[in-house]
Design a protein around this motif. Structure first.
Motif, PDB file in Angstrom:
ATOM      1  N   LYS A  48      34.561  -2.134 -13.615  1.00  0.00           N
ATOM      2  CA  LYS A  48      33.945  -1.664 -14.870  1.00  0.00           C
ATOM      3  C   LYS A  48      32.965  -2.697 -15.411  1.00  0.00           C
ATOM      4  O   LYS A  48      31.881  -2.344 -15.886  1.00  0.00           O
ATOM      5  N   ARG A  88      29.772  -2.737 -13.382  1.00  0.00           N
ATOM      6  CA  ARG A  88      28.935  -1.552 -13.598  1.00  0.00           C
ATOM      7  C   ARG A  88      28.330  -1.495 -15.003  1.00  0.00           C
ATOM      8  O   ARG A  88      27.201  -1.047 -15.160  1.00  0.00           O
ATOM      9  N   THR A  89      29.108  -1.912 -15.995  1.00  0.00           N
ATOM     10  CA  THR A  89      28.680  -1.567 -17.360  1.00  0.00           C
ATOM     11  C   THR A  89      28.480  -2.743 -18.313  1.00  0.00           C
ATOM     12  O   THR A  89      27.943  -2.527 -19.401  1.00  0.00           O
ATOM     13  N   PRO A 133      24.672  -4.509 -11.403  1.00  0.00           N
ATOM     14  CA  PRO A 133      25.488  -3.314 -11.688  1.00  0.00           C
ATOM     15  C   PRO A 133      25.509  -2.273 -10.572  1.00  0.00           C
ATOM     16  O   PRO A 133      26.373  -1.396 -10.578  1.00  0.00           O
ATOM     17  N   LEU A 134      24.587  -2.366  -9.622  1.00  0.00           N
ATOM     18  CA  LEU A 134      24.524  -1.347  -8.573  1.00  0.00           C
ATOM     19  C   LEU A 134      25.201  -1.776  -7.279  1.00  0.00           C
ATOM     20  O   LEU A 134      25.212  -1.043  -6.300  1.00  0.00           O
ATOM     21  N   GLY A 155      33.713   3.312 -11.047  1.00  0.00           N
ATOM     22  CA  GLY A 155      32.462   3.142 -10.302  1.00  0.00           C
ATOM     23  C   GLY A 155      32.619   2.525  -8.923  1.00  0.00           C
ATOM     24  O   GLY A 155      31.657   2.035  -8.340  1.00  0.00           O
ATOM     25  N   PHE A 166      23.505   6.936  -7.857  1.00  0.00           N
ATOM     26  CA  PHE A 166      24.230   6.462  -9.024  1.00  0.00           C
ATOM     27  C   PHE A 166      24.035   7.407 -10.200  1.00  0.00           C
ATOM     28  O   PHE A 166      22.963   7.979 -10.364  1.00  0.00           O
ATOM     29  N   LYS A 181      24.321   7.621 -14.304  1.00  0.00           N
ATOM     30  CA  LYS A 181      24.489   6.936 -15.587  1.00  0.00           C
ATOM     31  C   LYS A 181      24.811   8.004 -16.612  1.00  0.00           C
ATOM     32  O   LYS A 181      24.034   8.953 -16.770  1.00  0.00           O
ATOM     33  N   LYS A 220      27.317   8.808 -20.441  1.00  0.00           N
ATOM     34  CA  LYS A 220      28.155   8.204 -21.466  1.00  0.00           C
ATOM     35  C   LYS A 220      29.561   8.044 -20.889  1.00  0.00           C
ATOM     36  O   LYS A 220      30.178   9.008 -20.465  1.00  0.00           O
ATOM     37  N   MET A 242      29.327   4.827 -15.248  1.00  0.00           N
ATOM     38  CA  MET A 242      28.201   4.307 -14.486  1.00  0.00           C
ATOM     39  C   MET A 242      28.736   4.013 -13.096  1.00  0.00           C
ATOM     40  O   MET A 242      29.663   3.213 -12.929  1.00  0.00           O
ATOM     41  N   GLU A 262      20.540  10.117 -11.675  1.00  0.00           N
ATOM     42  CA  GLU A 262      19.485   9.178 -11.312  1.00  0.00           C
ATOM     43  C   GLU A 262      19.791   8.604  -9.932  1.00  0.00           C
ATOM     44  O   GLU A 262      20.933   8.236  -9.652  1.00  0.00           O
ATOM     45  N   SER A 279      19.057  10.921 -16.747  1.00  0.00           N
ATOM     46  CA  SER A 279      20.436  10.462 -16.663  1.00  0.00           C
ATOM     47  C   SER A 279      21.351  11.624 -16.969  1.00  0.00           C
ATOM     48  O   SER A 279      20.987  12.552 -17.670  1.00  0.00           O
TER      49      SER A 279
END
Lengths: 148, 200
Positions: free
Chosen positions: B77, B80-81, B88-89, B111, B139, B141, B143, B146, B169, B196
């Protein structure tokens, strides 16, 4: 440099090379690792037996986990299976009742037996009996807990 | 063709192993080297992993679930966030003996790209790395999420409407992107549209 460090393989297939490496570890290193992990398990079990609190349960679970993680890779699936059951059981909470404590003892003894007797593969008839006994002990424990 | 491509990419990969078990780290390093991966970092816990990710251009993370202080789910987490996440990827493979259904679901929702049960087999690990590196899912994105698209399959019998308000995305891992760290000839055209996923 250790034998593992020097190991090279001319095989083109990366998975075959990796399996060659694992076979070499199995032949040279794994027995020592298991002895080491078993010593840790024994110490953790002694501490748990003396004082079955949360910290000692976590340490015991980690010791079973270490054995579980490697056993199956080196043709000792029963080590992994017993470890798996122990980690699941200990993950349910701190064992308190005499029967729960006895079940942890059974798992510890079973691990000692499989490692001491070097029971590889499924262990044949002896392995089936051993695992059957552990599973039935756990099932009994579960049904008694559910009935309470 | 694929073997050559894989070998070339593996030589360039920077891999991070996160596992508290010393023997497991040794085995993983040996197996990864046998695959042709030369650049391997290792750390014992989640905090160490964050430090490594900040200091090195890691291309793939192989992490245990059960780690001290910060478990593999929380680590994923954060990668990713977290607002200060450096990567993050990065593809994440969770390699663990904790295979309960709720942990697999948590890993997916954190993720994680691929989930693999210990004890390991060389073939299974190789397949997961190939999948994470060469066939990365787009990926998403949104709420609260991610990570790689959690929809691996089309549901044949699903009769409801599309819940996504926009297509996910498409972002590719660093190794696929143009520029430093990319493998020549492997770069894919990234769809950099900013759509997104707004809702599921």
């Amino acid at each position: 440099m250790s034998a593992l460090g020097k190991m090279s393989s001319s095989r083109d297939d990366p998975v075959a090379r990796a399996n060659d490496y694992l076979a070499l570890v199995s032949a040279t290193e794994y027995a020592g690792w298991v002895r080491e992990d078993l010593s840790v398990l024994r110490a953790a079990y002694r501490a748990f037996h003396h004082s079955p609190d949360g910290d000692n349960v976590r340490a015991l679970s980690a010791a079973f986990q270490a054995l579980q993680d490697l056993g199956g890779t080196f043709d000792y699936p029963l080590i992994s299976e017993i470890g798996y059951m122990a980690v699941r059981f200990l993950g349910q909470g701190v064992p308190k009742s005499p029967k729960q404590l006895e079940f942890v003892h059974i798992l510890q003894e079973a691990m000692e037996l499989v490692i001491g007797q070097r029971i590889s593969g499924d262990g044949g008839e002896a392995g089936a009996v051993l695992m059957g006994n552990i599973r039935s002990a756990w099932d009994k424990l579960r049904s008694e807990t559910a009935a309470v | 063709m694929h073997e050559s491509r894989n070998a070339q990419a593996f030589e360039r990969l920077n891999c991070l192993i996160v596992d508290g078990n010393r023997h497991m780290r040794t085995i993983l390093k040996g197996v990864l080297r046998a695959f042709g991966i030369r650049h391997i970092q290792e750390t014992t816990d989640g905090a160490g992993a964050i430090r490594e990710l900040k200091s090195l251009p890691i291309d793939i993370v192989i992490t245990e679930y059960a780690l001290d202080t910060l478990d593999g789910i929380d680590l994923s987490k954060l990668i990713r966030t977290a607002s200060d996440s450096s990567n993050p990827l990065v593809p994440i493979i969770m390699l663990t003996g904790h295979t309960e259904r709720h942990i697999v679901a948590q890993a997916r929702d954190a993720g994680v790209n691929e989930f693999l049960a210990k004890p390991i087999s060389a073939e299974a690990l190789y397949v997961r790395i190939i999948s994470a590196v060469f066939n990365p899912r787009p990926f998403v994105k949104a709420k609260g999420f991610m990570g790689p698209d959690r929809r691996r399959h089309q549901l044949k019998h699903y009769k409801g409407g599309e819940q996504r308000v926009a297509p996910p995305e498409l972002i590719m891992p660093r190794i696929w992107q143009e520029g430093e760290g990319a493998i020549p000839g492997l770069s894919k055209t990234s769809d950099t549209n900013s759509n997104s996923e707004q809702a599921r």
